[in-house]
Write an enzyme that holds these catalytic residues in place. Structure first.
Site, PDB file in Angstrom:
ATOM      1  N   ASP A  11      14.953  27.269 -10.720  1.00  0.00           N
ATOM      2  CA  ASP A  11      16.085  26.631 -11.382  1.00  0.00           C
ATOM      3  C   ASP A  11      15.942  26.589 -12.902  1.00  0.00           C
ATOM      4  O   ASP A  11      16.932  26.690 -13.625  1.00  0.00           O
ATOM      5  CB  ASP A  11      16.284  25.212 -10.839  1.00  0.00           C
ATOM      6  CG  ASP A  11      16.935  25.204  -9.456  1.00  0.00           C
ATOM      7  OD1 ASP A  11      17.786  26.082  -9.203  1.00  0.00           O
ATOM      8  OD2 ASP A  11      16.596  24.340  -8.636  1.00  0.00           O
ATOM      9  N   GLY A  12      14.713  26.452 -13.406  1.00  0.00           N
ATOM     10  CA  GLY A  12      14.531  26.437 -14.862  1.00  0.00           C
ATOM     11  C   GLY A  12      14.960  27.742 -15.505  1.00  0.00           C
ATOM     12  O   GLY A  12      15.650  27.753 -16.530  1.00  0.00           O
ATOM     13  N   ASN A  57      22.641  21.248 -16.512  1.00  0.00           N
ATOM     14  CA  ASN A  57      22.253  20.241 -15.526  1.00  0.00           C
ATOM     15  C   ASN A  57      22.379  18.823 -16.065  1.00  0.00           C
ATOM     16  O   ASN A  57      23.145  18.019 -15.559  1.00  0.00           O
ATOM     17  CB  ASN A  57      20.818  20.475 -15.053  1.00  0.00           C
ATOM     18  CG  ASN A  57      20.741  21.090 -13.673  1.00  0.00           C
ATOM     19  OD1 ASN A  57      21.741  21.557 -13.139  1.00  0.00           O
ATOM     20  ND2 ASN A  57      19.555  21.107 -13.096  1.00  0.00           N
ATOM     21  N   ASP A  58      21.572  18.511 -17.087  1.00  0.00           N
ATOM     22  CA  ASP A  58      21.554  17.114 -17.542  1.00  0.00           C
ATOM     23  C   ASP A  58      20.953  16.956 -18.924  1.00  0.00           C
ATOM     24  O   ASP A  58      20.247  17.829 -19.430  1.00  0.00           O
ATOM     25  CB  ASP A  58      20.790  16.223 -16.534  1.00  0.00           C
ATOM     26  CG  ASP A  58      19.407  16.754 -16.187  1.00  0.00           C
ATOM     27  OD1 ASP A  58      18.707  17.244 -17.079  1.00  0.00           O
ATOM     28  OD2 ASP A  58      19.019  16.671 -15.008  1.00  0.00           O
ATOM     29  N   ARG A 106       6.945   0.887 -25.611  1.00  0.00           N
ATOM     30  CA  ARG A 106       7.651  -0.227 -24.987  1.00  0.00           C
ATOM     31  C   ARG A 106       8.924   0.262 -24.296  1.00  0.00           C
ATOM     32  O   ARG A 106       9.405   1.369 -24.538  1.00  0.00           O
ATOM     33  CB  ARG A 106       8.003  -1.274 -26.048  1.00  0.00           C
ATOM     34  CG  ARG A 106       6.784  -1.948 -26.686  1.00  0.00           C
ATOM     35  CD  ARG A 106       7.185  -2.814 -27.841  1.00  0.00           C
ATOM     36  NE  ARG A 106       8.139  -3.853 -27.451  1.00  0.00           N
ATOM     37  CZ  ARG A 106       8.724  -4.670 -28.312  1.00  0.00           C
ATOM     38  NH1 ARG A 106       8.481  -4.545 -29.619  1.00  0.00           N
ATOM     39  NH2 ARG A 106       9.567  -5.584 -27.884  1.00  0.00           N
ATOM     40  N   ASP A 144      13.660   2.555 -18.883  1.00  0.00           N
ATOM     41  CA  ASP A 144      12.800   3.643 -19.350  1.00  0.00           C
ATOM     42  C   ASP A 144      13.624   4.782 -19.939  1.00  0.00           C
ATOM     43  O   ASP A 144      13.079   5.678 -20.579  1.00  0.00           O
ATOM     44  CB  ASP A 144      11.950   4.176 -18.202  1.00  0.00           C
ATOM     45  CG  ASP A 144      10.751   3.285 -17.891  1.00  0.00           C
ATOM     46  OD1 ASP A 144      10.579   2.253 -18.578  1.00  0.00           O
ATOM     47  OD2 ASP A 144       9.995   3.601 -16.957  1.00  0.00           O
TER      48      ASP A 144
END
Length: 281
Positions: free
Chosen positions: A70-71, A139-140, A150, A169
Site C-alpha cells: 500500500d505504501g 489515505n490520510d 506531553r 495523542d
C-alpha cells in the site's frame, strides 16, 4: 505505443522475477517501460530499446504499474494525481488493500494491464495546507505528539466555526480509501469507496466525548495547536513536517484526484471481507 511507468517497493529481491515477466510482456506488446533513476538503480536497469531511464511526468505515460504494498501504491497514486493515468498494482505487501490483484494472478494481470482490460475507480484526496506547500494525501493526514512529549492539545473548526478542543495523542483525517487504515485503528468508521467526504478520528483522546466525525465534502477543516511542543505531521504514513505551538493547518476534500485500476466485477465489500475478515459472526 503504450508507455508504462514502473514502481516497486524497497526490497528488489522480492520483485525481480515479477519485474522480468513484465519486461518480457512489454516487449511482446511493443510497450515502453519507464523507470526513474531510483528504480533503475534498485534493479540495475540501463536504458535500452523499450526501456527508458528518466523521471517521467505523469501525463507522459499511459499507465503506472506497481509491484508493491500500500505504501508504494499510495506513492504511485500521488505521482499520478491530477492526471488521467491509471495505477495498476500487484500486491507485494502485508495487506494490499489498494492493490488491483495478488501475486498469484501476476501473469494474467500483466496481459490485462498492457491491454487496458480493467475498470477505473476514481479516488478522492485530502488537500493539506499550512506546511511549506500544498500537499495531497490519498489515505490520510495524521498529527501526533512526539514520543516522550506531553499530551497534545488540538482545537478543530469547520468553515470557521470551532467545534471543540481535545487533549489527545493526535488526530487523523482520512479519505474513504484511508478509512480502513489509521482511522480504523482509532475506532473510526469504515467509509465505503464512493462515499463523498472525510472522517476525523482522535488518537488516544483524554475525553469521554471526543468521537469520530464524518465531514461533508464541501466543508473545510481548520486544526489549531495549543500544545507547548511541536507536533509531527504525517501524510499517507510519511513525515512531512511539524505543527508548531500556536500554528494552524487546514484540510479539505478533493474529489476525483486519481485513478485506481480495478478488475471488472471488483467489490469494495468483498475486498473488505477478504482483507480484514467478516465484520460480524
Amino acid at each position: 505505443m503504450k508507455r508504462v511507468r514502473v514502481l516497486t517497493h524497497a526490497r528488489p529481491e522480492q520483485t525481480s522475477d515479477s519485474l522480468q515477466k513484465l519486461i518480457d510482456a512489454a516487449k511482446a506488446h511493443e510497450a515502453v517501460l519507464c523507470f526513474d533513476e531510483e528504480e533503475a538503480a534498485k534493479h540495475r536497469i540501463v536504458a535500452s530499446e523499450g526501456m527508458l531511464v528518466c523521471p517521467p511526468e505523469p501525463d507522459d505515460v499511459d499507465l503506472c504499474f506497481v509491484l508493491g504494498g500500500d505504501g508504494t501504491i499510495l506513492k504511485a497514486l500521488r505521482l499520478c494525481a491530477g492526471s488521467e493515468v491509471p495505477v495498476f498494482a500487484v500486491n507485494f505487501g502485508e495487506i494490499g488493500f489498494l492493490a488491483t490483484v495478488e501475486q498469484d494472478e501476476l501473469a494474467q494481470s500483466i496481459e490485462r494491464a498492457l491491454k487496458g482490460d480493467f475498470e477505473l475507480l476514481r479516488l478522492p484526496a485530502i488537500v493539506l495546507e499550512g506546511v511549506s506547500e500544498r500537499q495531497l494525501a490519498i489515505n490520510d493526514v495524521a498529527i501526533h505528539r512526539k514520543i516522550g512529549d506531553r499530551v497534545a492539545s488540538l482545537s478543530y473548526a469547520f468553515d470557521g466555526e470551532e467545534l471543540g478542543s481535545v487533549r489527545c495523542d493526535g488526530l487523523v483525517v482520512s479519505t474513504p480509501a484511508g478509512s480502513t487504515g489509521y482511522n480504523l485503528a482509532n475506532g473510526g468508521p469504515v467509509m465505503a469507496w464512493g462515499v463523498a467526504g472525510f472522517v476525523v478520528s482522535f488518537i488516544a483522546p483524554h475525553s469521554l466525548t471526543a468521537r469520530a466525525l464524518v465531514v461533508a465534502p464541501r466543508d473545510s477543516m481548520g486544526i489549531h495547536s495549543h500544545s507547548p511542543n511541536p507536533l509531527d505531521i504525517s501524510l499517507d504514513g510519511r513525515p512531512v513536517g511539524e505543527l508548531a505551538p500556536g500554528a494552524a493547518l487546514s484540510v479539505a476534500f478533493l474529489d476525483d484526484a486519481c485513478a485506481l485500476a480495478q478488475l471488472p466485477g471488483s467489490s469494495f465489500y468483498r475486498r473488505l471481507g477478504e482483507k480484514f475478515g467478516r465484520l460480524a459472526r
